[in-house]
Structures are given as C-alpha cells and as structure tokens.
Design a protein around this motif. Structure first.
Motif, mmCIF file in Angstrom:
data_model
loop_
_atom_site.group_PDB
_atom_site.id
_atom_site.type_symbol
_atom_site.label_atom_id
_atom_site.label_comp_id
_atom_site.label_asym_id
_atom_site.label_seq_id
_atom_site.Cartn_x
_atom_site.Cartn_y
_atom_site.Cartn_z
ATOM 1 N N GLN A 40 -10.469 -3.790 -7.351
ATOM 2 C CA GLN A 40 -11.237 -3.316 -6.209
ATOM 3 C C GLN A 40 -11.151 -1.795 -6.153
ATOM 4 O O GLN A 40 -10.134 -1.225 -6.471
ATOM 5 C CB GLN A 40 -10.661 -3.871 -4.911
ATOM 6 N N LYS A 79 2.987 -9.870 1.667
ATOM 7 C CA LYS A 79 3.290 -9.245 0.389
ATOM 8 C C LYS A 79 4.166 -8.020 0.630
ATOM 9 O O LYS A 79 3.893 -7.222 1.518
ATOM 10 C CB LYS A 79 1.968 -8.816 -0.266
ATOM 11 N N ASP A 91 -4.097 -1.145 -2.611
ATOM 12 C CA ASP A 91 -2.984 -1.235 -3.547
ATOM 13 C C ASP A 91 -2.419 0.139 -3.830
ATOM 14 O O ASP A 91 -1.208 0.343 -3.871
ATOM 15 C CB ASP A 91 -3.455 -1.858 -4.871
ATOM 16 N N PHE A 101 8.747 -2.935 -3.409
ATOM 17 C CA PHE A 101 9.799 -1.939 -3.240
ATOM 18 C C PHE A 101 9.794 -0.979 -4.418
ATOM 19 O O PHE A 101 9.198 -1.258 -5.459
ATOM 20 C CB PHE A 101 11.168 -2.604 -3.090
ATOM 21 N N GLU A 127 10.627 1.681 -13.632
ATOM 22 C CA GLU A 127 9.702 1.894 -12.523
ATOM 23 C C GLU A 127 8.534 2.793 -12.905
ATOM 24 O O GLU A 127 7.681 3.090 -12.079
ATOM 25 C CB GLU A 127 10.463 2.465 -11.326
ATOM 26 N N GLU A 162 0.394 -15.460 3.879
ATOM 27 C CA GLU A 162 1.039 -14.769 2.768
ATOM 28 C C GLU A 162 1.336 -13.310 3.091
ATOM 29 O O GLU A 162 0.454 -12.504 3.326
ATOM 30 C CB GLU A 162 0.114 -14.838 1.554
#
Lengths: 337, 337
Positions: free
Chosen positions: A159, B229, B103, B232, A255, B227
């Motif tokens: 997206q 989410k 995101d 970390f 990471e 849900e």
DNA sequence: ACTGGCACTCCATACTTCCGAGTGCCAAGT
DNA sequence: ACTTGGCACTCGGAAGTATGGAGTGCCAGT
C-alpha cells in the motif's frame, strides 16, 4: 594431502566440539569414536590439520577447535544434510497449514524455523520483482489523497499513500483503477514500467495529473527500489550462546533490513542450501556467526530466501535439514493458496 | 513520615544510581549534592528510608540502591517529565515526516523511539476496534478463493484469504463488494456486527453461501479477536545493560505479541504517560524491567499505545519526556494523512 | 607407520590475603 | 530533638599464590 583418517579426525573434532562446546583432545577423540588407533597417532594427525589451518588450539596445551576453514571442509565434504524426523515433519505441516494470509505464513515460518533450530530464523517476503500483479486498487481516502493497494499473485499486499493535489473524483478513481487493472493484471513486476509508459495518454486531460502521480509512486517505490521485506525471530536463542564479540553487534545487524537481506545472499538455485561460515560473511560484527540459507518458491520459480543464523559452532547437518525442509513446505503452502 | 530532606536524599540516590550504576553511599551523596548536612545525618535518613522499603543495600557495608517502591515514589512525587531539547524535537519531526504509509510511520516511530531513549521501543498499530471502516475490497484470486482487503481511516490495511467452496463470479464479487461498502463505510468497527447481521438476506440465494463465508471471516478474525499488532525495535540496547535475570527472558517476552500488548497496558487517558516499575509488571521475567508508555491518537481519540522498556534503573524523567513527545508527534502525523 | 612413555605447558580453580568503602552506633555538641 | 565526629566492624572485590589435570610434542622402540 589429507588422507581418509585425517578427514575422519576433522569430522570427529567438529562433531564433538559442536555437541560439547569444549576444545577436544586426542584422548577424548579415541574414546568417543572408534578410530582404531592410539591417541599419539591422532596427535600427529591433528598437528598436520593445524598446520593446514583446519583446526587451532585456543591455548597451548588445550584441545583443538575447528577454524572457519575447518567448518567449511566439514560442510562441503564430510557431512550430509540430515533429514528431519517424522515427528518434526508433522510438526511443520500442522504448524504451517493453519495460516490464513501471507503475513501469517511468513510469521509462522520464521517462528517455526527459530524453534526447530533453536537459533535465529530469518525469512524474506516473496520478492516483488519475481511476482505478478494480480490486482490494483485505488481508494480515495480524503480530498487530495488516494491509497494505492497492490496485490500480487503470492498474496503480498502493498500500500502507498499518494498525494494528488488536483483531487480525484470517485468516478475518475474508478476509471483509473479499471485502466490500471486491464493494463497490469497478470504482468510480472519487471514488465510494469514498459506497460504503463503510454497510460497517461489514454486518460482524459483532467485526469492526467492524477494518473501521473499514481504512476510515479507506482514506479518509484514499488518497482525501482523493489522493496524487500525481511523478518526475523528467535533472538532469544542468542542468549544461550556466548559469542566472542558482544552480541550487541549481532542484534544490531539483525535489526538492519539491509544487512539482513545481504545475509540471506543472492538466490542461487532454488532449493539448494547454502552455508556461509564466520569470516565468509560480508558483515562486520557477524564474523563469529554462520548463516544457513535456502531459496523457496513455487515450482521452479524462486520467490525469496529464508535461513538461520547461529554461532559458527553449529550443528550444520541438522540446521541444513531444517532449513531445506521448511523452505520446501513453505513453497507448497504458497503454491496451494 | 518522610520529611523534605529524606525525600531529597531519595531523589539524590535515584539520580546518582541511575547515572553511575553503582550503589551510592552517604559520603558520595553529600559530596555531589549540596545537602548542607554531614554524612552521618544522611546515614540516619538512609536507615529510615531503608526501613520503609524505599532503598536497600545489596550487601552489608555497601551503598544503597533504590527499590521498586523507591522508584515509584521518585516518579510520582520527586520528578517532573523532562521536555526534549530543541534539537531532539527537530530530529523527531524530520524523521517522521518522510513516512509514506502506516507501516512506514509505525516502523519509523519504533526505531526513532529506540534511538532516542537508547532502550527497547514498543509501538502498537492503531487499534482496529477504535478505527472506522473506510473501504472494503473483495479480490478473487483463484477459483474458490477470495482476498478480503479492509482499509481503515487510520491507513491500516488488513487482508484475509477466504475459501469459498461454491466459487464466486467476478460479477457476484462486485455486487457483494458494493453491498459491503455501502453497509460498512464510515462505520466504527464495534458497530460492524450489528450492521451486517441482515446482509445475507439482501443478496440473491446463489450468492448467499459466499456472502456468509465472507461475513464469518470478517467477524471472526477482524472484529471478535480484534487483531492487535505490535512491533518493537532496539533490542540491541538490552546488551549494554546487564539484567539480574538473564535477559533471555526479556527477549522471549518481547517476541510474544500477547505479552507485548499487556506490557503497554490499557490506555487510560490519551496522552498521559504511565510508568510500570519492576514487580508492578504483569509478566514474569520482566520483573527487573520498567515500562514507560503513553497513548497516541488523533484529537481526543486514543488509537493505540507506544512505549519503552528498559531496566528499572532508568532515567525516568528523560524517558517519559521522549515517550510523550513521540506520542504527540505520531498523533499529528496520523491526523495529517 | 604406529605406539607407549615422559617431560613440559598452561588454564582453571580454589584458597588466601588485603584494602577500602561503607555502615551502625554512641557520646558529645548545638 | 537533631546533628555531628569518631570508631569499631563488616564484607565484597582485587590481587596474589598454590595445585591439579588435561593436553601437547617429541623420541625411541616395535
């Protein structure tokens, strides 16, 4: 150069060291493996192996431990991939079969692999560049803003928020969406740029700025810098091993998406398991770790890679078996959905 | 019970211990803070503080360190949240403003917070239960399979693969999609169940099984078990601290979604910063850590929570400042997109 | 080519010593 | 009623000192 017995000695050293985590001496070797010769003979062999750089002693008068070069020889010539047990295979199947979307598949896979190998698992999302467009969606979310949703044949959903200064009516959005879909559906990502080059000409002039904005985002963030997504799990397993380097370095590397990607390496053949040992590793700070990786995909097509990261002192045959098995199952799951 | 000077002593002990990581004694205290009294007096005060359970000594004849109860008092009454510096605020702004989808916002936020506090940052995705449906999409991906894509006003995109044994024509899919959208667009997630209850009756009989399948998935996996989410980052920062408990426990806890959720706690007021110290923590294995968390959201509406996890020996004022600031900025970013 | 014997090395462990920071308490001062 | 200087005491950590054992290299003998 190295006769059979010396190779056998090397194998024994690797196996013992991996299982005990202690430098292994000549006495212990003849006790645990029936080599049919005396410790003194083994000592001579070990002296040769050390001279050649396959093993080393941490201190004078300590046992020997394998070097990276020694592990390399072990992996290449002295071991075979160990198939999983029936129980393990069943565990994989039941664990993976309950997944309901791609995120879930990847999430379960990475956790499964971490648990199976008791190490850190790394899984890459199916690569966009090797996927096909299944559907494109344009959703106006506010005046001047449109959400572009892109669905691939592997179930991946991407997206992007797009700013369209001139605004976009519900109608124009529908029109543009239809155009995009007929243009792109079924296309490989690599072919997208060519297919859309003449698209602005097909829309009415007032829709043209919007179309251009959508296309630029599409090409820029999805095709050119073909976003690769990688996740990992099982970092807790690092705690049980003590690395020579503070494992802060390892965690930091984990990471970093970029490092993680490089870690898995370029996909060679699909299901071949590749191993990178210690200093063979590109990344600083991962010099005391090894990576076992394999590609996964549907049929002949390699979609992406997954693997395991652990200390160089690692059960290579077992880990390779687990990685290979999981890679295959994931391929099956993806093929079936 | 505790006069002003005793409180000052406690504050000084906490501050010194946090910055030096060593038990602090009476002499050192009077040297570094001008308390205007002699070490002997401080010793008496410390004896009282210890009796009340605010501080303790690791061994006889060592300095004192704060207990959880001591930290609690410090946070509640002896310290004020420390605002960020101009430079830090600017860093937050520039770092977060480049995000292009949800995101990305969440990812940047969690990395930013980890870097800012040099600890482990935890960020929850905007809660579905407090979001509104913006758009529903149904994409047939294969015969018998449909991908349900759900877009919220906060930019969150959820997808579920749905098996429809009876199959679904392109036309029916379109029909169903239109129905769903008119039904649900703009609705809060909490109101979805009520709104769709009579939906099966509105479709033609041959589409009814498909509609039922879609609805059951929608209700089951998206609404009921809403849900949540959580992600970390900054686990590497754990390495610099040595926990009394092997930090394997901590890493394990971090990889458990459920634990992570509980960690952040229920959102009280939106922008209030809450602190949970050591044993106040619900989770075993996180008994030697503290959590500083806050809600974030748009306007008055709290969408989700974010926070930081670190050792109980933590710079609370600074951490609280960072958490509060980041929470606010994230809210702004979300409001503007 | 292998083996037993032997002297040597050196790490790990345990034990001891020793120093100093820090304490508690008490009697004296304000 | 606090505060303070003095003093004996405690105890952890660092540094030094055995000691034992695992392992080695080498050599001479088979």
């Amino acid at each position: 150069m190295l006769d059979d017995r010396k190779l056998a000695v090397l194998r024994a050293i690797v196996e013992d060291y991996v299982s005990t985590n202690e430098p292994v001496g000549s006495k212990a070797l003849v006790d645990r493996h029936n080599l049919g010769v005396s410790p003194a003979t083994i000592r001579n062999d070990m002296a040769v192996l050390e001279e050649q750089g396959y093993i080393q002693q941490p201190h004078t008068s300590a046992g020997r431990i394998p070097t990276d070069k020694g592990y390399r020889l072990f992996v290449d010539r002295l071991s075979t991939i160990k198939p999983l047990s029936k129980a393990e295979k069943r565990a994989i199947e039941t664990f993976l079969s309950g997944a309901y979307d791609l995120d879930d598949v990847v999430g379960r896979t990475v956790r499964l692999l971490a648990q199976l190998t008791r190490q850190v698992a790394v899984v890459q999302y199916p690569s966009l560049t090797r996927s096909y467009v299944r559907h494109v969606e344009l959703v106006p979310v506010a005046t001047g803003r449109v959400l572009l949703v892109l669905i691939t044949d592997t179930g991946r959903v991407e997206q992007r928020l797009i700013e369209i200064p001139s605004g976009l009516t519900e109608e124009s959005a529908g029109h543009l969406r239809a155009l995009l879909n007929t243009c792109l559906s079924g296309l490989a990502f690599g072919d997208v740029p060519g297919a859309v080059s003449d698209l602005p000409e097909k829309v009415s002039p007032e829709e043209r700025p919007a179309a251009a904005a959508v296309l630029s985002v599409l090409l820029e963030t999805l095709v050119e810098k073909h976003e690769e997504k990688v996740v990992f799990a099982g970092a807790a397993n690092l705690a049980s091993v003590d690395f020579s380097r503070s494992f802060r370095d390892v965690l930091e590397a984990l990471e970093e998406q970029v490092v993680l990607m490089r870690l898995l390496g370029e996909s060679a053949d699909s299901s071949t398991v590749t191993v990178r040992i210690g200093t063979e590793n590109p990344d600083e700070g991962l010099r005391s770790t090894s990576v076992v990786a394999a590609g996964y995909g549907v049929g002949d097509l390699t979609l992406a890679r997954l693997g395991v990261l652990g200390p160089t002192r690692m059960d290579y045959p077992g880990t390779m078996g687990a990685v290979r098995a999981v890679a295959r199952y994931v391929g099956q799951i993806l093929a079936g959905s």
